[in-house]
Design a protein around this motif. Structure first.
Motif, short mmCIF file in Angstrom:
data_model
loop_
_atom_site.label_atom_id
_atom_site.label_comp_id
_atom_site.label_asym_id
_atom_site.label_seq_id
_atom_site.Cartn_x
_atom_site.Cartn_y
_atom_site.Cartn_z
N ASP A 225 108.36 23.94 26.64
CA ASP A 225 108.21 24.02 25.18
C ASP A 225 109.41 24.73 24.59
OD1 ASP A 225 107.27 23.91 22.65
OD2 ASP A 225 105.79 25.52 22.89
N LEU A 226 110.34 23.95 24.00
CA LEU A 226 111.55 24.51 23.39
C LEU A 226 111.68 23.98 21.97
CD1 LEU A 226 114.21 24.06 26.23
CD2 LEU A 226 113.16 26.20 25.46
N PRO A 227 112.06 24.85 21.06
CA PRO A 227 112.31 24.36 19.69
C PRO A 227 113.54 23.46 19.66
CG PRO A 227 112.96 26.66 19.89
CD PRO A 227 112.28 26.29 21.17
N ASN A 228 113.55 22.52 18.76
CA ASN A 228 114.68 21.60 18.64
C ASN A 228 115.11 21.53 17.16
OD1 ASN A 228 116.62 19.69 19.10
ND2 ASN A 228 115.16 17.99 19.30
N PRO A 229 116.31 22.00 16.90
CA PRO A 229 117.33 22.52 17.82
C PRO A 229 116.99 23.95 18.25
CG PRO A 229 118.14 22.66 15.60
CD PRO A 229 116.81 21.96 15.51
N TYR A 230 117.52 24.34 19.44
CA TYR A 230 117.29 25.68 19.96
C TYR A 230 118.31 26.63 19.35
CZ TYR A 230 116.13 29.34 23.35
OH TYR A 230 115.72 30.49 23.93
N PRO A 231 117.83 27.66 18.65
CA PRO A 231 118.80 28.53 17.95
C PRO A 231 119.58 29.40 18.93
CG PRO A 231 116.58 29.42 17.75
CD PRO A 231 116.44 28.10 18.43
N GLU A 232 120.82 29.59 18.66
CA GLU A 232 121.64 30.50 19.47
C GLU A 232 121.18 31.94 19.22
OE1 GLU A 232 125.05 30.12 21.52
OE2 GLU A 232 123.31 28.88 21.99
N PRO A 233 121.07 32.75 20.27
CA PRO A 233 120.64 34.15 20.07
C PRO A 233 121.69 34.94 19.30
CG PRO A 233 121.31 33.77 22.35
CD PRO A 233 121.30 32.43 21.71
N VAL A 234 121.22 35.91 18.54
CA VAL A 234 122.15 36.78 17.82
C VAL A 234 122.85 37.68 18.83
CG1 VAL A 234 120.75 36.70 15.73
CG2 VAL A 234 120.35 38.51 17.42
N ASP A 235 123.92 38.35 18.42
CA ASP A 235 124.74 39.12 19.35
C ASP A 235 123.94 40.19 20.10
OD1 ASP A 235 126.87 37.61 18.62
OD2 ASP A 235 127.74 39.11 17.25
N GLU A 236 123.08 40.91 19.39
CA GLU A 236 122.31 41.97 20.05
C GLU A 236 121.39 41.40 21.14
OE1 GLU A 236 122.61 41.50 16.87
OE2 GLU A 236 123.61 43.32 16.10
N THR A 237 120.74 40.28 20.81
CA THR A 237 119.86 39.63 21.80
C THR A 237 120.66 39.10 22.97
OG1 THR A 237 118.31 39.02 20.05
CG2 THR A 237 118.15 37.82 22.14
N LEU A 238 121.82 38.52 22.67
CA LEU A 238 122.67 37.96 23.72
C LEU A 238 123.11 39.05 24.69
CD1 LEU A 238 124.07 35.43 24.76
CD2 LEU A 238 126.02 35.99 23.28
N ARG A 239 123.53 40.22 24.13
CA ARG A 239 123.95 41.31 25.02
C ARG A 239 122.78 41.80 25.87
NH1 ARG A 239 127.27 42.65 20.54
NH2 ARG A 239 125.67 44.05 19.68
N ALA A 240 121.58 41.85 25.29
CA ALA A 240 120.40 42.28 26.06
C ALA A 240 120.08 41.30 27.18
CB ALA A 240 119.21 42.44 25.12
N LEU A 241 120.20 39.99 26.87
CA LEU A 241 119.93 38.98 27.90
C LEU A 241 120.97 39.04 29.03
CD1 LEU A 241 118.98 35.88 25.69
CD2 LEU A 241 117.45 37.32 27.06
#
Length: 285
Positions: A225-241
């Motif tokens: 189950d993925l949203p379409n389009p899949y939003p790119e994570p924001v910078d803070e989320t990206l660094r956490a991931l």
């Protein structure tokens, strides 16, 4: 023609021989039987059995016949014979038990391990370890107290080895259970882990790999189950991931990158600049 009787040993010889209780050491392995005569203060002496060394014995009755022939010959020579010491393989020990020949015996396997021969047969070391080390050692165990002490040593070693093997089996069973649990957990959350961590490694990854393809590649029937389009994570989320990915066990990092690298879509995926060095390193392992 009158048959000449076999001359009896002289009285002096009989008395001399009976000063010693003869220790007879017998080696039975793979149907081959050898015997040695051990007298205190002397080197063990090989004894032919029915004129042969070694003698081939086919079964328990032929073993019993061989021992009777040897014992009778020694008795005729005026020797006083103590309980024989048998060293035998598993089949030989069974034959001895059937014929009630051995009141005390050593498994060849135990003796071979004790003297560093491993799984070797005695005939492989007859002129070396058996003659130079084993026979003298066995000849020294010629009284009840020494035999009892040796028996206790064997029992302690056997008990210790049994405990060690039991502990190893428990540890292996526990480890296997943990691995099965880990494997089950990995299978259950594999797709979810990929969904949560792949954006940390690759930009716009789910525009290249759709939810249906991702599910099939993970061994699932239902699409992820993925949203379409899949939003790119924001910078803070990206660094956490990315921090979460770096904290994973190395083997799991390698599994995820290897999974992606083996996909037909891999050429369309370029790692994020801050993760490129790690991804490339994981590809090479």
């Amino acid at each position: 023609m009158k048959k000449t009787a076999k001359p009896l040993p002289s009285k002096r010889k009989q008395l001399l021989n009976q000063e010693y209780v003869q220790q007879i050491i017998l080696l039975l392995h793979s149907g081959q039987l050898c015997a040695w005569q051990a007298v205190p203060g002397r080197l063990p002496k090989a004894l032919p059995i029915k004129g042969e060394t070694p003698l081939t014995v086919r079964d328990a009755p032929s073993l019993g016949s061989a021992w009777e022939d040897l014992a009778a010959r020694l008795h005729d020579d005026g020797f006083s014979i103590g309980p024989p010491l048998w060293v035998a393989d598993a089949e030989g020990r069974q034959w001895c038990a059937t014929q009630k020949l051995a009141t005390w015996q050593l498994p060849w396997e135990w003796l071979a391990q004790r003297f560093g021969l491993g799984d070797a047969a005695p005939w492989d070391a007859l002129e070396t370890t058996w003659q130079t080390q084993m026979l003298p050692w066995l000849a020294a165990t010629d009284d009840a107290a020494q035999r009892q002490q040796l028996q206790h040593t064997r029992e302690r070693e056997h008990a210790s080895e049994t405990e060690r093997l039991a502990a190893e089996r428990v540890a292996l069973a526990h480890e296997n259970e943990q691995l099965r649990a880990q494997n089950t957990a990995l299978q259950q959350v594999d797709a979810e882990r990929l969904v949560s961590l792949l954006p940390a490694l690759y930009p716009r990854v789910f525009t290249v790999i759709g939810p249906a393809d991702l599910a099939l590649l993970c061994g699932r029937v239902e699409p992820v189950d993925l949203p379409n389009p899949y939003p790119e994570p924001v910078d803070e989320t990206l660094r956490a991931l990315q921090k979460r990915f770096r904290a994973l066990p190395h083997a799991l990092q390698q599994q995820i990158v290897g999974f992606m690298n083996n996909l037909p879509h891999s050429q369309k995926l370029q790692p994020r600049p801050e993760m490129r060095e790690l991804v490339e390193a994981l590809k090479e392992l």
